[in-house]
Structures are given as C-alpha cells and as structure tokens.
Design a protein around this motif. Structure first.
Motif, PDB file in Angstrom:
ATOM      1  N   GLU A 127       0.819  -1.212   0.000  1.00 16.90           N
ATOM      2  CA  GLU A 127       0.000   0.000   0.000  1.00 16.90           C
ATOM      3  C   GLU A 127       0.851   1.259   0.000  1.00 16.90           C
ATOM      4  O   GLU A 127       0.424   2.299  -0.479  1.00 16.90           O
ATOM      5  N   GLU A 128       2.077   1.173   0.508  1.00 13.87           N
ATOM      6  CA  GLU A 128       2.936   2.357   0.562  1.00 13.87           C
ATOM      7  C   GLU A 128       3.426   2.787  -0.824  1.00 13.87           C
ATOM      8  O   GLU A 128       4.009   3.856  -0.957  1.00 13.87           O
ATOM      9  N   ASN A 129       3.174   1.996  -1.849  1.00 19.43           N
ATOM     10  CA  ASN A 129       3.524   2.382  -3.220  1.00 19.43           C
ATOM     11  C   ASN A 129       2.443   3.292  -3.809  1.00 19.43           C
ATOM     12  O   ASN A 129       2.038   3.161  -4.956  1.00 19.43           O
ATOM     13  N   TRP A 130       1.998   4.241  -3.011  1.00 13.68           N
ATOM     14  CA  TRP A 130       0.876   5.101  -3.395  1.00 13.68           C
ATOM     15  C   TRP A 130       1.189   5.958  -4.620  1.00 13.68           C
ATOM     16  O   TRP A 130       0.314   6.209  -5.438  1.00 13.68           O
ATOM     17  N   ARG A 131       2.425   6.433  -4.772  1.00 14.18           N
ATOM     18  CA  ARG A 131       2.748   7.281  -5.929  1.00 14.18           C
ATOM     19  C   ARG A 131       2.645   6.483  -7.227  1.00 14.18           C
ATOM     20  O   ARG A 131       2.084   6.950  -8.209  1.00 14.18           O
ATOM     21  N   VAL A 132       3.145   5.256  -7.218  1.00 15.07           N
ATOM     22  CA  VAL A 132       3.040   4.396  -8.396  1.00 15.07           C
ATOM     23  C   VAL A 132       1.577   4.038  -8.643  1.00 15.07           C
ATOM     24  O   VAL A 132       1.104   4.060  -9.786  1.00 15.07           O
ATOM     25  N   SER A 133       0.852   3.725  -7.594  1.00 16.77           N
ATOM     26  CA  SER A 133      -0.585   3.423  -7.748  1.00 16.77           C
ATOM     27  C   SER A 133      -1.320   4.605  -8.358  1.00 16.77           C
ATOM     28  O   SER A 133      -2.169   4.432  -9.238  1.00 16.77           O
ATOM     29  N   SER A 134      -0.980   5.812  -7.928  1.00 14.08           N
ATOM     30  CA  SER A 134      -1.600   7.018  -8.493  1.00 14.08           C
ATOM     31  C   SER A 134      -1.268   7.174  -9.967  1.00 14.08           C
ATOM     32  O   SER A 134      -2.123   7.537 -10.783  1.00 14.08           O
ATOM     33  N   GLU A 135      -0.028   6.893 -10.340  1.00 16.49           N
ATOM     34  CA  GLU A 135       0.383   6.990 -11.745  1.00 16.49           C
ATOM     35  C   GLU A 135      -0.335   5.949 -12.594  1.00 16.49           C
ATOM     36  O   GLU A 135      -0.794   6.247 -13.704  1.00 16.49           O
ATOM     37  N   ALA A 177      -2.314  -3.978  -2.358  1.00 18.63           N
ATOM     38  CA  ALA A 177      -2.178  -5.109  -1.436  1.00 18.63           C
ATOM     39  C   ALA A 177      -1.120  -4.752  -0.407  1.00 18.63           C
ATOM     40  O   ALA A 177      -0.335  -3.835  -0.604  1.00 18.63           O
ATOM     41  N   ASN A 178      -1.089  -5.480   0.658  1.00 19.86           N
ATOM     42  CA  ASN A 178      -0.048  -5.281   1.647  1.00 19.86           C
ATOM     43  C   ASN A 178       0.621  -6.634   1.895  1.00 19.86           C
ATOM     44  O   ASN A 178       0.429  -7.266   2.920  1.00 19.86           O
ATOM     45  N   VAL A 212       7.127  -9.672  -0.369  1.00 22.69           N
ATOM     46  CA  VAL A 212       8.131  -8.701  -0.797  1.00 22.69           C
ATOM     47  C   VAL A 212       9.444  -8.942  -0.055  1.00 22.69           C
ATOM     48  O   VAL A 212      10.527  -8.786  -0.629  1.00 22.69           O
ATOM     49  N   GLY A 213       9.375  -9.392   1.177  1.00 19.49           N
ATOM     50  CA  GLY A 213      10.580  -9.709   1.932  1.00 19.49           C
ATOM     51  C   GLY A 213      11.377 -10.859   1.336  1.00 19.49           C
ATOM     52  O   GLY A 213      12.541 -11.058   1.642  1.00 19.49           O
ATOM     53  N   GLY A 214      10.754 -11.613   0.435  1.00 19.30           N
ATOM     54  CA  GLY A 214      11.426 -12.740  -0.212  1.00 19.30           C
ATOM     55  C   GLY A 214      11.918 -12.411  -1.609  1.00 19.30           C
ATOM     56  O   GLY A 214      12.054 -13.291  -2.445  1.00 19.30           O
ATOM     57  N   TYR A 215      12.177 -11.129  -1.895  1.00 15.28           N
ATOM     58  CA  TYR A 215      12.723 -10.661  -3.174  1.00 15.28           C
ATOM     59  C   TYR A 215      11.752 -10.839  -4.340  1.00 15.28           C
ATOM     60  O   TYR A 215      12.136 -11.255  -5.420  1.00 15.28           O
ATOM     61  N   GLY A 216      10.496 -10.515  -4.146  1.00 13.81           N
ATOM     62  CA  GLY A 216       9.537 -10.576  -5.236  1.00 13.81           C
ATOM     63  C   GLY A 216       8.217  -9.984  -4.800  1.00 13.81           C
ATOM     64  O   GLY A 216       8.078  -9.497  -3.685  1.00 13.81           O
TER      65      GLY A 216
END
Length: 179
Positions: free
Chosen positions: A138-146, A157-158, A163-167
């Motif tokens: 969810e913190e990828n808000w700037r990309v989500s906005s774009e 998604a959160n 994401v901690g597993g390199y993907g």
C-alpha cells in the motif's frame, strides 16, 4: 529476456532456439537486457550479494501499456540491450547500446520511479486484465496514483512477507493471457 545472476547468455540462446521463430512470426522481437556486473556473478566471477533486489526485469521495469513503461532509471542505467536474431542458422546479439537508449529508441514514455519505490517492488505489479492491476504494498501510493492516471483500476495489497522474499505479485504468477 534479462541476463544477470540467474540467466546467462547461454540461456538467451536456448530460449531463442525454442521460441524465437514463433515470437518473430507474431511480430515480437527478443531483446537481451544485460547487467554486466550481475552476469559476472552468474559466471561465478564475483561473490553474490544484494543483487537479488534487482535480479529480474520486473523488479525494476514494467510496461504500463504499449506506449508507457514504469522503470527505476537508476537500475535501467546499469544495463545494456541487444537484439537477439538468427542469421545463417546462428543466433547473434546485435548490440543496441544502453537499455535506456533502447527504450527511448522505441519512443516509449518512461515513468521514473525512485530507488526506494524500486526496493518496495513497485514495478512488480500484476495486470489482471480488463484494465485492473494488483499492486504490492500500500505504501507504493505514488506508483498506484500513476497507474490510475494511466487509466488502470488499482487494487493495492499489503504483501509484506512476499516482498521480503525478493519478489511480489508479478513474481507469484505464470504468464497468462488475460481479457
């Protein structure tokens, strides 16, 4: 096709031998995107380190649509591009320069993301079809906005553990044709 820690030039040749002709018949060109430092790691010439953060193209680059791509230009700048072709029964790589030059030559609009967004796998989103995309963290808000500005319906998604597993969500899926 990326060439780095887990994919070698030999793999590029093998993939091209397997599907290159079919891709060309469909109007698709295969391009090797090479990170020279990571390719040395693949050859066992250096000790592995944090390269897993960017070992796949989808961890720093992703098409948004046919005219626009999302990319961490800090990572793009570390790579070269070469067109994979067959000539006289031999597979050749035709150097095209840097990956950035290749993208610009394709006349693509590039939406640059920060290193922090790349490290949050913001490019590792998943097209679900029907203009819907599933975006990790969810913190990828700037990309989500774009992506929303580009006409896509964003489902955030959160998925911190993934994401901690390199993907992220793109890494979780197989290539499918979606509506």
């Amino acid at each position: 096709i990326g060439v780095a820690v887990r994919t070698s030039m030999e793999a590029v040749h093998e993939v091209y031998q397997s599907i290159g002709t079919d891709l060309e018949k469909a109007g698709i060109r295969m391009v090797a995107v090479v990170n020279p430092k990571h390719a040395e790691l693949n050859a066992g010439l250096l000790s592995p380190g944090q390269e897993q953060d960017t070992m796949h193209l989808d961890t720093f680059f992703m098409p948004i649509n046919k005219d626009t791509v999302l990319a961490c230009m800090n990572e793009v700048a570390q790579r070269t591009a070469a067109l994979v072709v067959e000539r006289d029964g031999k597979i050749e790589l035709r150097e095209t320069g840097t990956f950035e030059d290749y993208l610009k030559h394709q006349e693509l609009d590039i939406v640059n993301i920060s290193q922090a967004e790349q490290e949050n796998y913001a490019t590792n989103y998943l097209h679900l079809g029907n203009k819907k995309v599933f975006v990790p963290l969810e913190e990828n808000w700037r990309v989500s906005s774009e992506l929303a500005r580009q006409g896509l319906d964003v489902i955030p998604a959160n998925i911190v553990e993934l994401v901690g597993g390199y993907g992220a969500v793109h890494c979780m899926t197989a290539a499918l044709s979606r509506g």
